[in-house]
Design a protein around this motif. Structure first.
Motif, mmCIF file in Angstrom:
data_model
loop_
_atom_site.group_PDB
_atom_site.id
_atom_site.type_symbol
_atom_site.label_atom_id
_atom_site.label_comp_id
_atom_site.label_asym_id
_atom_site.label_seq_id
_atom_site.Cartn_x
_atom_site.Cartn_y
_atom_site.Cartn_z
ATOM 1 N N UNK A 174 23.828 -22.493 52.212
ATOM 2 C CA UNK A 174 22.618 -21.707 51.945
ATOM 3 C C UNK A 174 21.446 -22.634 51.626
ATOM 4 N N UNK A 175 21.686 -23.624 50.777
ATOM 5 C CA UNK A 175 20.620 -24.562 50.406
ATOM 6 C C UNK A 175 20.087 -25.290 51.643
ATOM 7 N N UNK A 189 16.313 -25.060 53.174
ATOM 8 C CA UNK A 189 15.512 -26.267 53.368
ATOM 9 C C UNK A 189 14.986 -26.339 54.792
ATOM 10 N N UNK A 190 15.812 -25.930 55.742
ATOM 11 C CA UNK A 190 15.411 -25.974 57.149
ATOM 12 C C UNK A 190 14.531 -24.786 57.535
#
Length: 483
Positions: free
Chosen positions: A262-263, A267-268
């Motif tokens: 998820x992180x 970020x993307x």
């Protein structure tokens, strides 16, 4: 020998030296008499307080052997049936001792509610974080309406489930597992599972299996003799230490890997809105991030385990009780018709389908025993004392198969919940109690409904035929736990 000053005063008073004269002597006698009275009164109060605790007996239970207690009187398999037998003999609260650990078993809804819900602050032993629990979690999953944001995922994945089942009905169990995993992971993490052998789904399934094992009372000797944890790993019989390392690594992987996914997606800038991503939006503290990680895991584990077991039980019930299937399909024909599939918008118009979902949860109890709670202080119920440190077990199976609450409990009968005075809603029992209630129960409940409705609208569920002979499947409850 040096004396305590309080005792020195009385030593001086009783010494053979000449007594003081006049008013000073009277004052000394008065002070000593008052102090003695206060001391005696204090002893009396302490005695009454201690005595009041002891006046409340422990719950009744079978007599055990020295040291081992009732170790060999409770089986490690289907122990909920042994606990239910204790209830029939001793009442809705009973106690056993195994190698020094006291277990208090609650076998009725009244006892469970009075102890694990109304006194949950004394037996949950975890902090209540308002920001994480009340403001974040409840906003997304706390009610049926808040969970509705994810209904479209459940509807789409259930349609795919039916299509796969029509192609390969012999793979029913695999289809149930993959569909439950697809729904839960997309809702929780915004992750789309692979068609076969998805690594996240396999990881969660391993953790669920381990969780059921380690939460079973009596499964590991170290639970009763904690000092065994200090043995070296090579010591004969200490394989549980190596197992614990392996289990811990699996657990940490199941927490960290989906969270990191998820992180990375956030970020993307490609994250699909999900339970986890929504909570992480805008930045969180390290403490909040830790809570979000573990809560997300609890949601995925709790909902997956419940959904997989419940849907499997539903198919079994439809095979064994075809008259229920016929009534349900008649309701679907009348309300939904044949031009479309049922959706969540039909939920309030399908009382018999909803009753089937309730009866599935009651009839083949997903988790026969609630996750054990530990009393962090003395608890009193119905004149009995549950001492601090006791392990409290809510026997969900006993409650949901109590003949006084559910007549003919082995019969699958949705009409129980449609009567003028409906029987106890099993949702109050099967998802856990108090602060340890399953955090994903609204999601699990929604997934069960759409699976039942769509399956009955598209399928005729019947016995397998082998060599021209219909085969009646067996009904067997296996272990599992809820919070």
């Amino acid at each position: 020998m040096k004396q305590v000053p309080y005792l020195d005063r009385y030593t001086d008073i009783s010494s053979p030296s000449p007594p003081p004269s006049g008013s000073s002597a009277s004052m000394a006698k008065t002070i000593s008499f008052v102090d003695v009275c206060l001391f005696a009164a204090g002893l009396y109060v302490v005695k009454r307080l201690v005595g009041s605790r002891r006046s409340n007996p422990l719950p009744p239970g079978p007599t055990g052997w020295p040291v081992i207690g009732n170790l060999f009187q409770i089986s490690s398999e289907k122990n909920w049936e042994d606990f239910a037998a204790l209830g029939r003999k001793y009442g809705d609260i009973s106690t056993i001792s195994i190698l020094g650990t006291r277990y208090v078993v609650l076998n009725s809804y009244e006892a469970i509610s009075a102890v694990l819900e109304k006194q949950s602050s004394k037996c949950s032993n975890r902090p209540h974080l308002t920001m994480a629990s009340d403001l974040h979690f409840n906003r997304l999953f706390g009610t049926r309406s808040s969970t509705a944001a994810f209904n479209s995922i459940g509807e789409e994945e259930t349609r795919r489930f039916v299509c796969k089942l029509l192609r390969t009905p012999e793979d029913l169990v695999d289809h149930i597992r993959s569909t439950a995993g697809a729904i839960i992971f997309e809702v929780t993490y915004g992750y789309t599972v692979q068609e076969e052998k998805d690594p996240f789904v396999e990881l969660v399934e391993k953790v669920m299996a381990i969780g059921s094992l380690i939460a079973t009372p009596g499964a590991f000797l170290v639970d009763f003799i904690p000092s065994l944890r200090y043995l070296p790993e090579w010591f004969p019989g200490a394989s549980f230490l190596r197992d614990a390392k392996k289990y811990n690594q699996l657990l940490m992987d199941s927490v960290l890997k989906p969270h990191q996914y998820v992180v990375d997606q956030m970020t993307a800038g490609s994250a699909i809105p999900s339970f986890s991503s929504t909570l992480l939006e805008g930045g969180v503290s390290p403490e909040e991030e830790d809570v979000i990680m573990w809560t997300s895991l609890n949601v995925s584990l709790g909902a997956s385990d419940t959904v997989i077991s419940a849907i499997h039980s539903f198919f079994l019930a439809m095979i064994l009780f075809p008259e229920v299937q016929a009534k349900a399909q008649a309701e679907l024909d009348a309300v939904v018709g044949s031009e479309r599939l049922p959706s969540f918008n039909d939920r309030d118009s399908l009382p018999y389908i909803n009753a089937i979902c309730k009866e599935v949860l009651r009839w083949h109890t997903v988790a026969p025993l609630a996750m054990p709670h530990v009393a962090t202080e003395d608890i009193y119920y119905n004149g009995f004392l549950i001492p601090q440190g006791s392990c409290i077990i809510g026997n969900s199976w006993a409650v949901l198969h109590d003949e006084s609450t559910y007549p003919d409990p082995e019969v699958f009968c949705p009409e129980r919940f449609l009567a003028e005075t409906p029987q106890l809603d099993p949702q109050n029992v099967c998802f856990g109690f108090g602060r340890r209630i399953c955090p994903g129960f609204h999601l699990a409940e929604a997934s069960l409904f759409i699976s039942v409705a769509v399956s009955l609208a598209t399928l005729v569920i019947s016995k397998e035929v082998v060599d021209g002979v219909p085969v009646t499947p067996s009904l067997d409850v296996t272990s599992g736990t809820v919070s």
